[in-house]
Design a protein around this motif. Sequence first.
Motif, mmCIF file in Angstrom:
data_model
loop_
_atom_site.group_PDB
_atom_site.id
_atom_site.type_symbol
_atom_site.label_atom_id
_atom_site.label_comp_id
_atom_site.label_asym_id
_atom_site.label_seq_id
_atom_site.Cartn_x
_atom_site.Cartn_y
_atom_site.Cartn_z
ATOM 1 N N LEU A 1 -2.730 -10.338 11.869
ATOM 2 C CA LEU A 1 -4.152 -10.455 12.227
ATOM 3 C C LEU A 1 -4.295 -10.718 13.726
ATOM 4 N N VAL A 2 -3.531 -11.675 14.217
ATOM 5 C CA VAL A 2 -3.630 -12.059 15.638
ATOM 6 C C VAL A 2 -3.172 -10.914 16.545
ATOM 7 N N VAL B 1 -12.143 -11.803 3.462
ATOM 8 C CA VAL B 1 -13.208 -11.169 4.262
ATOM 9 C C VAL B 1 -12.725 -11.007 5.702
ATOM 10 N N ARG B 2 -12.175 -12.090 6.238
ATOM 11 C CA ARG B 2 -11.766 -12.043 7.653
ATOM 12 C C ARG B 2 -10.674 -10.991 7.865
ATOM 13 N N LEU B 3 -9.746 -10.952 6.924
ATOM 14 C CA LEU B 3 -8.632 -10.007 7.056
ATOM 15 C C LEU B 3 -9.117 -8.568 6.879
ATOM 16 N N GLN B 4 -10.047 -8.377 5.936
ATOM 17 C CA GLN B 4 -10.531 -7.017 5.680
ATOM 18 C C GLN B 4 -11.321 -6.490 6.875
ATOM 19 N N VAL B 5 -12.132 -7.366 7.470
ATOM 20 C CA VAL B 5 -12.897 -6.949 8.656
ATOM 21 C C VAL B 5 -11.920 -6.521 9.755
ATOM 22 N N ALA B 6 -10.894 -7.336 9.971
ATOM 23 C CA ALA B 6 -9.906 -7.008 11.011
ATOM 24 C C ALA B 6 -9.169 -5.717 10.667
ATOM 25 N N ASN B 7 -8.802 -5.560 9.398
ATOM 26 C CA ASN B 7 -8.102 -4.335 8.982
ATOM 27 C C ASN B 7 -8.985 -3.109 9.186
ATOM 28 N N ASN B 8 -10.277 -3.248 8.862
ATOM 29 C CA ASN B 8 -11.183 -2.106 9.035
ATOM 30 C C ASN B 8 -11.272 -1.689 10.500
ATOM 31 N N ARG B 9 -11.112 -2.665 11.389
ATOM 32 C CA ARG B 9 -11.185 -2.323 12.823
ATOM 33 C C ARG B 9 -9.944 -1.562 13.274
ATOM 34 N N VAL B 10 -8.782 -1.975 12.766
ATOM 35 C CA VAL B 10 -7.565 -1.294 13.241
ATOM 36 C C VAL B 10 -7.239 -0.055 12.434
ATOM 37 N N THR B 11 -7.639 -0.017 11.177
ATOM 38 C CA THR B 11 -7.394 1.188 10.376
ATOM 39 C C THR B 11 -8.730 1.611 9.761
ATOM 40 N N PRO B 12 -9.596 2.233 10.577
ATOM 41 C CA PRO B 12 -10.922 2.580 10.066
ATOM 42 C C PRO B 12 -10.822 3.452 8.817
ATOM 43 N N ARG B 13 -11.709 3.183 7.865
ATOM 44 C CA ARG B 13 -11.725 3.996 6.640
ATOM 45 C C ARG B 13 -12.116 5.423 6.971
ATOM 46 N N PRO C 1 -2.473 -3.874 11.254
ATOM 47 C CA PRO C 1 -2.979 -3.919 9.886
ATOM 48 C C PRO C 1 -2.197 -4.960 9.080
ATOM 49 N N ALA C 2 -2.902 -5.803 8.357
ATOM 50 C CA ALA C 2 -2.223 -6.854 7.577
ATOM 51 C C ALA C 2 -2.193 -6.448 6.104
ATOM 52 N N GLU C 3 -1.175 -6.909 5.410
ATOM 53 C CA GLU C 3 -0.960 -6.527 4.004
ATOM 54 C C GLU C 3 -1.888 -7.345 3.099
ATOM 55 N N ILE C 4 -3.157 -6.973 3.126
ATOM 56 C CA ILE C 4 -4.176 -7.758 2.414
ATOM 57 C C ILE C 4 -3.962 -7.740 0.901
ATOM 58 N N ASP C 5 -3.233 -6.732 0.414
ATOM 59 C CA ASP C 5 -2.956 -6.623 -1.032
ATOM 60 C C ASP C 5 -2.373 -7.929 -1.597
ATOM 61 N N SER D 1 0.826 -1.219 0.000
ATOM 62 C CA SER D 1 0.000 0.000 0.000
ATOM 63 C C SER D 1 0.857 1.265 0.000
ATOM 64 N N ALA D 2 2.109 1.172 0.439
ATOM 65 C CA ALA D 2 2.970 2.359 0.510
ATOM 66 C C ALA D 2 3.821 2.531 -0.745
ATOM 67 N N LEU D 3 3.758 1.560 -1.659
ATOM 68 C CA LEU D 3 4.641 1.634 -2.826
ATOM 69 C C LEU D 3 4.430 2.911 -3.650
ATOM 70 N N PRO D 4 3.170 3.311 -3.933
ATOM 71 C CA PRO D 4 3.001 4.520 -4.749
ATOM 72 C C PRO D 4 3.697 5.745 -4.145
ATOM 73 N N SER D 5 3.602 5.894 -2.813
ATOM 74 C CA SER D 5 4.237 7.087 -2.224
ATOM 75 C C SER D 5 5.759 6.965 -2.260
ATOM 76 N N VAL D 6 6.279 5.742 -2.103
ATOM 77 C CA VAL D 6 7.735 5.549 -2.198
ATOM 78 C C VAL D 6 8.201 5.881 -3.615
ATOM 79 N N VAL D 7 7.458 5.410 -4.597
ATOM 80 C CA VAL D 7 7.834 5.655 -5.995
ATOM 81 C C VAL D 7 7.837 7.155 -6.281
#
Length: 307
Positions: free
Chosen positions: A261-262, A294-306, A266-270, A78-84
């Motif tokens: 996840l555990v 689905v499971r990873l996205q739900v967890a990611n949404n909790r730790v990094t709310p949109r 935030p997990a690298e769901i990409d 997810s950070a690649l575009p800003s690094v580039v």
Amino acid sequence: MDILIAGSGAVGGYVGHLLQGARRDVTFLARPASAQRLRNEGLKVRTADGTLHQESVAVLEGSTEEPYDLVILAPRASALPSVVRTLVDNGAVGAETRLLPLLNGMAHLDVLERTFGSRRVLGGAIRLAATQHPDGTVQVLAPGAGLEIGPLRYGDGVDRFADELRVPGLDVEVRADIVTAMWLKWVFIVGTAVVTIIGDGRIDEIAATPTGPELARAVLGEVRGITATEDVVLPERALQALGSALSDPSSRFAPSLYRDLVAGRPAEIDILDDLALRAENHNVPAPLLNAARVRLQVANNRVTPRT
Ligand SMILES: NC(=O)C1=CN([C@@H]2O[C@H](COP(=O)(O)OP(=O)(O)OC[C@H]3O[C@@H](n4cnc5c(N)ncnc54)[C@H](OP(=O)(O)O)[C@@H]3O)[C@@H](O)[C@H]2O)C=CC1
Ligand SMILES: CC(C)(CO)C(=O)C(=O)O
């Protein structure tokens, strides 16, 4: 050889530590808060034997007068575009610079080749288990790190870079078939992630359940189905080895996606999304991969709310 490492997290930090320990000329590219921490506290790496190494490191500020010989890319996808964008803006990449991405997956190759041209981009895959704590310390979870490096489309000069990177603690192998090696690493991490995320445990814990081996076989089947539609031929032996790795009753392994996840990070769901997109594009069913997403996205949404 001047080496710039973009990303001072688990991979970038540990690789930088090993290279600097062998007196290689290393500079880090970091975002402002991490750059400040690196300047104030140095790079902190706790190796698998428990030793804390704290060393001062060079950090790139603003633009650079001379391009680097080698830029190692170690951000998450997810950070690649800003690094580039930063690399384009700060002049770190010149005509003779080579870029070595260590991200998992394959999607980053298109971005890098489109931005910098195919001749500058090498293929790379790193095997290591590390994580970065909130205070910046890189924690190596298991001893040993292996780097596979090879030409993507242009073969010139890979050996020169491999020699520079061959330092104690980093086992470097030049692979003519680096694309296959990167795919194999990708399907290994996806396969182990899907099994551990759905099974909610380590490989051995899941293998010990009555239907764990069946889950492992089904995940392998999905991976086979998806990769069969791609422009890559994965050796049958390697796929069988993946099948064994997914159901090995003695394996205490869990990939970084499951560890994140555990731990509530935030997990690298990409890494999963990209393979799922390929499945969708080729109309290949991927219900288990999608369930894990689905499971990873739900967890990611909790730790990094949109926002
Ligand atoms: N961890 C592991 O064991 C392994 C990971 N990988 C792969 O390596 C890649 C990196 O993973 P990992 O090291 O674990 O991730 P981390 O999250 O530990 O590190 C990523 C680093 O990138 C930095 N970063 C983010 N944006 C920028 C930016 N714009 N400029 C410079 N630096 C930036 C982050 O800095 P900040 O502190 O500012 O957020 C952070 O230090 C992933 O693709 C992963 O899948 C591959 C093999 C093993
Ligand atoms: C599969 C593995 C351990 C290989 O380094 C990895 O990349 C990860 O867990 O993120």
